[in-house]
Design a protein around this motif. Structure first.
Motif, PDB file in Angstrom:
ATOM      1  N   ALA A 143       8.464  57.122 -71.439  1.00  0.00           N
ATOM      2  CA  ALA A 143       8.957  56.228 -70.391  1.00  0.00           C
ATOM      3  C   ALA A 143       8.469  56.694 -69.018  1.00  0.00           C
ATOM      4  O   ALA A 143       8.015  55.884 -68.197  1.00  0.00           O
ATOM      5  CB  ALA A 143      10.473  56.157 -70.426  1.00  0.00           C
ATOM      6  N   ARG A 144       8.544  57.989 -68.763  1.00  0.00           N
ATOM      7  CA  ARG A 144       8.084  58.548 -67.486  1.00  0.00           C
ATOM      8  C   ARG A 144       6.574  58.359 -67.329  1.00  0.00           C
ATOM      9  O   ARG A 144       6.089  57.967 -66.270  1.00  0.00           O
ATOM     10  CB  ARG A 144       8.460  60.023 -67.416  1.00  0.00           C
ATOM     11  CG  ARG A 144       8.070  60.695 -66.138  1.00  0.00           C
ATOM     12  CD  ARG A 144       9.016  60.315 -65.005  1.00  0.00           C
ATOM     13  NE  ARG A 144       8.664  61.085 -63.834  1.00  0.00           N
ATOM     14  CZ  ARG A 144       8.341  60.556 -62.670  1.00  0.00           C
ATOM     15  NH1 ARG A 144       8.378  59.256 -62.506  1.00  0.00           N
ATOM     16  NH2 ARG A 144       8.007  61.310 -61.655  1.00  0.00           N
ATOM     17  N   ARG A 197       4.651  56.077 -68.747  1.00  0.00           N
ATOM     18  CA  ARG A 197       4.372  54.643 -68.519  1.00  0.00           C
ATOM     19  C   ARG A 197       4.637  54.261 -67.068  1.00  0.00           C
ATOM     20  O   ARG A 197       3.870  53.516 -66.455  1.00  0.00           O
ATOM     21  CB  ARG A 197       5.232  53.784 -69.438  1.00  0.00           C
ATOM     22  CG  ARG A 197       4.761  53.704 -70.845  1.00  0.00           C
ATOM     23  CD  ARG A 197       5.604  52.672 -71.610  1.00  0.00           C
ATOM     24  NE  ARG A 197       5.451  52.846 -73.022  1.00  0.00           N
ATOM     25  CZ  ARG A 197       6.369  53.358 -73.835  1.00  0.00           C
ATOM     26  NH1 ARG A 197       7.543  53.745 -73.371  1.00  0.00           N
ATOM     27  NH2 ARG A 197       6.144  53.476 -75.123  1.00  0.00           N
ATOM     28  N   GLU A 198       5.747  54.738 -66.540  1.00  0.00           N
ATOM     29  CA  GLU A 198       6.106  54.444 -65.149  1.00  0.00           C
ATOM     30  C   GLU A 198       5.030  54.960 -64.190  1.00  0.00           C
ATOM     31  O   GLU A 198       4.615  54.258 -63.270  1.00  0.00           O
ATOM     32  CB  GLU A 198       7.449  55.106 -64.837  1.00  0.00           C
ATOM     33  CG  GLU A 198       7.888  55.029 -63.394  1.00  0.00           C
ATOM     34  CD  GLU A 198       9.107  55.888 -63.136  1.00  0.00           C
ATOM     35  OE1 GLU A 198       9.218  56.377 -61.999  1.00  0.00           O
ATOM     36  OE2 GLU A 198       9.931  56.094 -64.044  1.00  0.00           O
ATOM     37  N   VAL A 224       1.825  55.588 -64.658  1.00  0.00           N
ATOM     38  CA  VAL A 224       0.486  54.993 -64.755  1.00  0.00           C
ATOM     39  C   VAL A 224       0.517  53.464 -64.716  1.00  0.00           C
ATOM     40  O   VAL A 224      -0.508  52.826 -64.939  1.00  0.00           O
ATOM     41  CB  VAL A 224      -0.265  55.497 -66.019  1.00  0.00           C
ATOM     42  CG1 VAL A 224      -0.385  57.009 -65.999  1.00  0.00           C
ATOM     43  CG2 VAL A 224       0.383  55.004 -67.298  1.00  0.00           C
ATOM     44  N   SER A 225       1.647  52.892 -64.404  1.00  0.00           N
ATOM     45  CA  SER A 225       1.798  51.430 -64.461  1.00  0.00           C
ATOM     46  C   SER A 225       0.862  50.687 -63.509  1.00  0.00           C
ATOM     47  O   SER A 225       0.534  49.528 -63.762  1.00  0.00           O
ATOM     48  CB  SER A 225       3.246  51.033 -64.197  1.00  0.00           C
ATOM     49  OG  SER A 225       3.615  51.387 -62.868  1.00  0.00           O
ATOM     50  N   THR A 226       0.422  51.316 -62.452  1.00  0.00           N
ATOM     51  CA  THR A 226      -0.483  50.641 -61.510  1.00  0.00           C
ATOM     52  C   THR A 226      -1.952  50.979 -61.753  1.00  0.00           C
ATOM     53  O   THR A 226      -2.824  50.507 -61.025  1.00  0.00           O
ATOM     54  CB  THR A 226      -0.131  51.020 -60.057  1.00  0.00           C
ATOM     55  OG1 THR A 226      -0.292  52.431 -59.901  1.00  0.00           O
ATOM     56  CG2 THR A 226       1.280  50.599 -59.713  1.00  0.00           C
ATOM     57  N   THR A 240      -5.249  51.135 -58.937  1.00  0.00           N
ATOM     58  CA  THR A 240      -5.056  52.049 -57.810  1.00  0.00           C
ATOM     59  C   THR A 240      -6.009  53.237 -57.805  1.00  0.00           C
ATOM     60  O   THR A 240      -5.897  54.112 -56.953  1.00  0.00           O
ATOM     61  CB  THR A 240      -3.605  52.556 -57.780  1.00  0.00           C
ATOM     62  OG1 THR A 240      -3.295  53.145 -59.048  1.00  0.00           O
ATOM     63  CG2 THR A 240      -2.632  51.436 -57.481  1.00  0.00           C
ATOM     64  N   HIS A 283      -7.455  52.726 -69.455  1.00  0.00           N
ATOM     65  CA  HIS A 283      -6.625  53.859 -69.871  1.00  0.00           C
ATOM     66  C   HIS A 283      -5.670  53.418 -70.970  1.00  0.00           C
ATOM     67  O   HIS A 283      -5.402  52.226 -71.139  1.00  0.00           O
ATOM     68  CB  HIS A 283      -5.862  54.448 -68.675  1.00  0.00           C
ATOM     69  CG  HIS A 283      -4.802  53.551 -68.126  1.00  0.00           C
ATOM     70  ND1 HIS A 283      -3.566  53.997 -67.784  1.00  0.00           N
ATOM     71  CD2 HIS A 283      -4.792  52.218 -67.857  1.00  0.00           C
ATOM     72  CE1 HIS A 283      -2.834  52.993 -67.324  1.00  0.00           C
ATOM     73  NE2 HIS A 283      -3.564  51.913 -67.355  1.00  0.00           N
ATOM     74  N   GLU A 284      -5.195  54.410 -71.712  1.00  0.00           N
ATOM     75  CA  GLU A 284      -4.231  54.119 -72.769  1.00  0.00           C
ATOM     76  C   GLU A 284      -3.497  55.402 -73.148  1.00  0.00           C
ATOM     77  O   GLU A 284      -3.948  56.502 -72.861  1.00  0.00           O
ATOM     78  CB  GLU A 284      -4.904  53.512 -73.991  1.00  0.00           C
ATOM     79  CG  GLU A 284      -5.946  54.391 -74.645  1.00  0.00           C
ATOM     80  CD  GLU A 284      -6.758  53.640 -75.696  1.00  0.00           C
ATOM     81  OE1 GLU A 284      -6.306  52.602 -76.203  1.00  0.00           O
ATOM     82  OE2 GLU A 284      -7.866  54.094 -76.007  1.00  0.00           O
ATOM     83  N   TYR A 300      -3.031  61.055 -73.181  1.00  0.00           N
ATOM     84  CA  TYR A 300      -3.326  60.060 -72.161  1.00  0.00           C
ATOM     85  C   TYR A 300      -4.845  60.040 -72.041  1.00  0.00           C
ATOM     86  O   TYR A 300      -5.472  61.050 -71.728  1.00  0.00           O
ATOM     87  CB  TYR A 300      -2.676  60.411 -70.821  1.00  0.00           C
ATOM     88  CG  TYR A 300      -3.030  59.405 -69.754  1.00  0.00           C
ATOM     89  CD1 TYR A 300      -2.549  58.103 -69.836  1.00  0.00           C
ATOM     90  CD2 TYR A 300      -3.856  59.738 -68.704  1.00  0.00           C
ATOM     91  CE1 TYR A 300      -2.891  57.163 -68.879  1.00  0.00           C
ATOM     92  CE2 TYR A 300      -4.207  58.811 -67.743  1.00  0.00           C
ATOM     93  CZ  TYR A 300      -3.710  57.524 -67.840  1.00  0.00           C
ATOM     94  OH  TYR A 300      -4.055  56.587 -66.903  1.00  0.00           O
ATOM     95  N   SER A 351      -8.236  58.240 -70.426  1.00  0.00           N
ATOM     96  CA  SER A 351      -8.736  57.381 -69.352  1.00  0.00           C
ATOM     97  C   SER A 351     -10.256  57.417 -69.347  1.00  0.00           C
ATOM     98  O   SER A 351     -10.870  58.441 -69.646  1.00  0.00           O
ATOM     99  CB  SER A 351      -8.173  57.819 -67.995  1.00  0.00           C
ATOM    100  OG  SER A 351      -8.394  59.196 -67.755  1.00  0.00           O
TER     101      SER A 351
END
Length: 102
Positions: free
Chosen positions: A20-21, A23-24, A26-28, A32, A39-40, A53, A55
């Motif tokens: 959850a952290r 995802r939060e 890298v959400s942008t 940015t 990325h995934e 992670y 990229s």
């Protein structure tokens, strides 16, 4: 293209909170970060405590902009990340090779 892989080994019982952290945070992305192509997040099917992670970057200069001049050896972390992990992040880089040279 350079593929950057950061692998985390997450503490038992913290997997969902860690995801959850992540995802939060890298959400942008990639909007940015200039030069980030995609990325995934990958979760090991056999051991969900292993999280990668991944990229993809246009070139080394894009990675300098994201991770600084030490991008080859220094992983990008988030505050308090170590409380989630059993050991420091493992960092690897790969270059893509065209499988169809024609």
């Amino acid at each position: 293209m350079i593929i950057r892989v950061s692998e985390a080994h997450v503490r038992e019982g913290m997997h969902e909170e860690f995801l959850a952290r992540l995802r939060e945070l890298v959400s942008t992305f990639p909007a940015t970060h200039a030069g980030m192509v995609r990325h995934e997040v990958l979760v090991d099917d056999a051991d969900p405590r292993r999280v990668q992670y991944v990229s993809a970057w246009a070139d080394a200069s894009a990675l300098v902009g994201y991770a600084d001049a030490e991008w080859r050896t220094r992983p990008v972390t988030f505050p308090d990340e170590e409380r989630f992990l059993t050991r420091p992040l493992e960092l690897r880089h790969f270059v893509t090779v065209d499988v169809d040279p024609a």
